[in-house]
Motif scaffolding. Structure first.
Motif: not given
Length: 116
Positions: A1-29
């Motif tokens: 086995m290699p002497s190092w380990n990768p990060e096995w967990s996936d990044v948790r990020f809600d991309h659609p919600t972030a895009e929705w919020a960014a677009a809402a900010c632009e609309r509000a602006a």
């Protein structure tokens, strides 16, 4: 086995919600910009046709509101940019994790071949 380990967990990020919020900010602006412009036009008309101390107060208040409008718009657009940047960074981080997992599996497979 290699002497190092990768990060096995996936990044948790809600991309659609972030895009929705960014677009809402632009609309509000855009709303703040549009309504501020409309307000300023009405104030200019009132100042051009009116007289007296109330008109001067109206003009000063509109100037302060216009400054506040610009600050709000700048903040909303900054938040939209930061949300999109965070989303992009999360995608890059996830891609890096997946690449590390592939490298780790390849290294582990190479090491097990030595024992065959």
């Amino acid at each position: 086995m290699p002497s190092w380990n990768p990060e096995w967990s996936d990044v948790r990020f809600d991309h659609p919600t972030a895009e929705w919020a960014a677009a809402a900010c632009e609309r509000a602006a855009r709303v703040v910009t549009r309504t501020g412009s409309e307000r300023s036009q009405l104030v200019r008309l009132a100042v051009a046709t009116g007289r007296g101390p109330r008109i001067d107060v109206l003009a000063r208040r509109n100037a302060r509101l216009s400054d506040t409008d610009q600050q709000v718009v700048a903040t909303l657009l900054l938040v939209a940019t930061r949300l999109r940047t965070a989303s992009a960074e999360a995608s890059v981080d996830q891609a890096g994790r997946e690449a590390d997992r592939v490298r780790w599996r390849a290294a582990a497979a190479d090491e097990t071949r030595w024992f065959e």
